[in-house]
Design an enzyme around this catalytic site. Structure first.
Site, mmCIF file in Angstrom:
data_model
loop_
_atom_site.group_PDB
_atom_site.id
_atom_site.type_symbol
_atom_site.label_atom_id
_atom_site.label_comp_id
_atom_site.label_asym_id
_atom_site.label_seq_id
_atom_site.Cartn_x
_atom_site.Cartn_y
_atom_site.Cartn_z
ATOM 1 N N GLY A 115 -32.944 -32.910 -4.422
ATOM 2 C CA GLY A 115 -33.068 -33.452 -5.775
ATOM 3 C C GLY A 115 -32.614 -34.900 -5.793
ATOM 4 N NE ARG A 161 -36.953 -24.450 1.013
ATOM 5 C CZ ARG A 161 -36.127 -25.356 0.482
ATOM 6 N NH1 ARG A 161 -36.205 -26.606 0.884
ATOM 7 N NH2 ARG A 161 -35.238 -25.011 -0.422
ATOM 8 C CG LEU A 215 -24.997 -20.951 -7.297
ATOM 9 C CD1 LEU A 215 -26.079 -21.853 -7.885
ATOM 10 C CD2 LEU A 215 -24.473 -19.989 -8.363
ATOM 11 C CB ALA A 216 -24.837 -16.178 -2.034
ATOM 12 C CG ASN A 262 -32.712 -25.719 2.364
ATOM 13 O OD1 ASN A 262 -32.327 -24.980 1.464
ATOM 14 N ND2 ASN A 262 -32.256 -26.948 2.523
ATOM 15 C CG ASN A 309 -21.945 8.273 34.320
ATOM 16 O OD1 ASN A 309 -23.042 8.208 34.890
ATOM 17 N ND2 ASN A 309 -21.613 7.477 33.327
HETATM 18 C C1 UD1 Z 1 -30.857 -27.412 -4.435
HETATM 19 C C2 UD1 Z 1 -30.893 -28.372 -5.614
HETATM 20 C C3 UD1 Z 1 -31.237 -29.756 -5.105
HETATM 21 C C4 UD1 Z 1 -30.239 -30.200 -4.069
HETATM 22 C C5 UD1 Z 1 -30.128 -29.192 -2.938
HETATM 23 C C6 UD1 Z 1 -28.928 -29.521 -2.081
HETATM 24 C C7 UD1 Z 1 -31.618 -27.074 -7.563
HETATM 25 C C8 UD1 Z 1 -32.727 -26.786 -8.496
HETATM 26 N N1 UD1 Z 1 -31.884 -27.923 -6.560
HETATM 27 O O1 UD1 Z 1 -32.159 -27.309 -3.922
HETATM 28 O O2 UD1 Z 1 -31.219 -30.691 -6.199
HETATM 29 O O3 UD1 Z 1 -30.595 -31.486 -3.563
HETATM 30 O O4 UD1 Z 1 -29.920 -27.866 -3.447
HETATM 31 O O5 UD1 Z 1 -28.862 -28.696 -0.952
HETATM 32 O O6 UD1 Z 1 -30.532 -26.595 -7.784
HETATM 33 N N2 UD1 Z 1 -29.861 -19.464 -5.430
HETATM 34 C C9 UD1 Z 1 -29.542 -18.370 -6.200
HETATM 35 N N3 UD1 Z 1 -30.461 -17.906 -7.086
HETATM 36 C C10 UD1 Z 1 -31.665 -18.501 -7.277
HETATM 37 C C11 UD1 Z 1 -31.981 -19.623 -6.487
HETATM 38 C C12 UD1 Z 1 -31.064 -20.080 -5.576
HETATM 39 O O7 UD1 Z 1 -28.457 -17.800 -6.073
HETATM 40 O O8 UD1 Z 1 -32.426 -18.019 -8.111
HETATM 41 C C13 UD1 Z 1 -28.883 -19.936 -4.428
HETATM 42 C C14 UD1 Z 1 -29.416 -19.853 -3.008
HETATM 43 O O9 UD1 Z 1 -29.074 -18.613 -2.400
HETATM 44 C C15 UD1 Z 1 -28.736 -21.039 -2.326
HETATM 45 C C16 UD1 Z 1 -28.422 -21.999 -3.466
HETATM 46 O O10 UD1 Z 1 -28.606 -21.282 -4.667
HETATM 47 O O11 UD1 Z 1 -27.545 -20.664 -1.695
HETATM 48 C C17 UD1 Z 1 -29.339 -23.213 -3.449
HETATM 49 O O12 UD1 Z 1 -30.669 -22.774 -3.502
HETATM 50 P P1 UD1 Z 1 -31.819 -23.470 -2.649
HETATM 51 O O13 UD1 Z 1 -33.075 -22.738 -2.883
HETATM 52 O O14 UD1 Z 1 -31.369 -23.673 -1.266
HETATM 53 O O15 UD1 Z 1 -31.897 -24.889 -3.397
HETATM 54 P P2 UD1 Z 1 -32.612 -26.195 -2.840
HETATM 55 O O16 UD1 Z 1 -34.066 -26.042 -3.004
HETATM 56 O O17 UD1 Z 1 -32.087 -26.526 -1.526
HETATM 57 CA CA CA Z 2 -30.610 -25.531 -0.148
#
Ligand code: UD1
Ligand code: CA
Length: 485
Positions: A151, A20, A13-14, A239, A398
């Site tokens: 989480g 933040r 997931l990216a 983050n 030059n």
């Molecule tokens: C997430 C978890 C949390 C966990 C933590 C671990 C959820 C709801 N929460 O929180 O329980 O402890 O990671 O690091 O999953 N992303 C998408 N599309 C979106 C949102 C996010 O592709 O709509 C991707 C982001 O680019 C990222 C990853 O998902 O690479 C995680 O998203 P992030 O916002 O960092 O989640 P956390 O709030 O850290």
């Molecule tokens: Ca994260």
């Protein structure tokens, strides 16, 4: 069981907004020790031989896709899924799952794209534990001192996992839990697909949470296991800028340790910044405050005194890089002595045993073997043969204000101090350029070339000049114009 049942697919997931980070650049594009965050994650995931490897992109999708392709070049071909709007990790996972196609039957590994310290070894351990447990769905958890925004893993009777609750939705009692969700999930597609399809977004952030698949898989009657891992740092997500910096410091420490174990001396690892992409030979010695970046390579037994910045520089063996060097996109042959305070700009090639001394700047300059420029020179757009000496203060002129022009200097020349070579110009082999010469036209091999500056002298001039300005004669000097030190 179908032929596909042993397959392992991965979805990374990216697509997130990464607010933040407060950055115009998507979080996964930030670099840690020379490699993008997403590149680090993908390297680990690809090492498992997953098929397909789906990357969910959204924010800055074209740039993220390019970074993904760079990271996976020659390794595997990723499949991209577009998440139009960042509606949460659950929604992103759903987008990724669609790319697997209806016919897919096997295990799916879900990985957050910001876990920059993830390694193939960690992933293999996770997959192995999942297989042993024979769970419908597994996820990785870690116990941390300060659980912050992670989480929380909620467990019920006999310690069985009940759910993951996001920090922003957690009660005070739940917030006190120190076991947190690390960000890796693995389950069969028939467990994940319905759980993802049924996600709701009734929570503090109004998002579809991937974490909610835990409770829904349990409700659907599947077993869910939290695989607890000891080293929380290996699962950290990036983050914020602070987390990025902390992670970079950890990774740099690892790189430095690996290099020292391989026979490189680092006088001060705390101020040694070496990208993971850099290669260093044995018995190289590196002083404090050194940055070696990109595709830099340092040959065996080379010594870097300190305070140096090298990006994409190839340095041969047994060189001595003295205090204060900046070099980019150059090639330094064996046995060269450079600095202190030298500036090697792109396109510099030192063929070997060269000396480039203090306050010398080179750009698109090729110096033949054993050619020296020891002091205060600008050498740009120039090819110099071997065994030539470039005197102090020599300048290749030059640029005519519109275009750059080349200079060629032959082998075994002596280019006298304070000379200028006005390009385009060619100086043949074995030429002596007298000091203070402005070379305007080509010079044939074996010649002496000089500019005529008639020298004139006016005896007693200094004393008269000083008297005119009312200055007293210097104390102790018999003559007002006695030579001074
Ligand atoms: C997430 C978890 C949390 C966990 C933590 C671990 C959820 C709801 N929460 O929180 O329980 O402890 O990671 O690091 O999953 N992303 C998408 N599309 C979106 C949102 C996010 O592709 O709509 C991707 C982001 O680019 C990222 C990853 O998902 O690479 C995680 O998203 P992030 O916002 O960092 O989640 P956390 O709030 O850290
Ligand atoms: Ca994260």
């Amino acid at each position: 069981m179908t032929a596909d049942s042993g397959k392992l697919a991965a979805i990374v997931l990216a697509a997130g907004e990464s607010r933040r980070m407060r950055s115009a650049r998507a979080k996964v594009l930030h670099e840690v020790a020379g490699v993008t965050v997403i590149g680090r994650v993908l390297r680990a995931v690809a090492a498992l031989g997953v098929e397909p490897l789906v990357v969910v992109v959204g924010r800055q999708a074209p740039r993220v896709e390019a970074a993904v392709r760079t990271a996976l070049a020659g390794v595997c071909r990723p499949v991209f899924a577009l998440q139009e709007e960042a509606r949460g990790t659950g929604d992103a996972a759903r987008c990724g799952l669609e790319q697997l196609g209806a016919g897919f039957c096997g295990d799916v590994l879900l990985v957050y794209g910001d876990m920059a310290r993830l390694s193939a070894a960690t992933l293999r351990a996770f997959v192995a534990r999942h297989q042993v447990a024979q769970a419908g769905l597994s996820f990785a958890s870690v116990v941390v001192e300060a659980a912050g925004a992670y989480g929380r893993v909620l467990r019920g009777a006999e310690g069985r996992v009940r759910a993951i609750v996001e920090a922003r939705d957690a009660s005070a009692a739940e917030l006190a839990v120190r076991e947190v969700n690390a960000g890796l999930y693995l389950g069969r597609v028939e467990v994940l697909a319905p759980a993802l399809a049924g996600l709701q977004c009734h929570n503090a952030q109004g998002e579809y949470y991937l974490t909610d698949v835990v409770a829904s898989a349990l409700a659907a009657g599947f077993t869910v296991e939290a695989m607890r891992f000891d080293d929380a740092a290996l699962f950290a997500g990036v983050n914020s800028r602070e987390e990025l910096t902390e992670m970079e410091a950890q990774i740099r420490r690892e790189i430095n340790r690996r290099l020292m174990a391989a026979g490189v001396t680092l006088h001060d690892p705390a101020t040694t910044y070496i990208d993971e992409t850099v290669e260093i030979g044995p018995d190289v010695e590196i002083g404090p405050n050194v940055q070696l970046l990109g595709r830099t390579r340092i040959g065996a037994e080379t010594r870097i005194e300190g305070t140096a910045f090298l990006r994409d520089v190839e340095v041969g063996p047994r060189c001595h890089l003295k205090f204060g060097l900046r070099a980019e996109q150059c090639n330094v042959g064996e046995g060269c002595e450079i600095g202190p305070f030298a500036h090697l700009r792109p396109g510099t090639v030192l063929e070997g045993r060269n000396r480039v001394g203090n306050f010398v700047e080179t750009k698109m300059a090729r110096l033949g073997r054993n050619t020296k420029a020891s002091h205060l020179s600008y050498l740009g757009d120039v090819v110099v043969g071997p065994d030539t000496n470039i005197g102090c203060g020599v300048i290749t002129v030059n640029f005519d204000g519109f275009a750059k022009h080349p200079t060629r200097i032959g082998a075994r020349c002596m280019v006298g101090c304070d000379s200028q070579l006005v390009a385009p110009v060619t100086v043949g082999d074995d030429v002596y350029v007298a000091s203070g010469t402005t070379v305007l036209r080509d010079v044939g091999a074996g010649s002496l070339v000089m500019s005529e500056h008639a020298q004139r002298e006016r005896p007693g001039w200094t004393a008269k000049w000083r008297r005119r300005h009312g200055a007293p004669a210097p104390a102790g000097s018999g003559r007002a114009d006695a030579p001074q030190e």
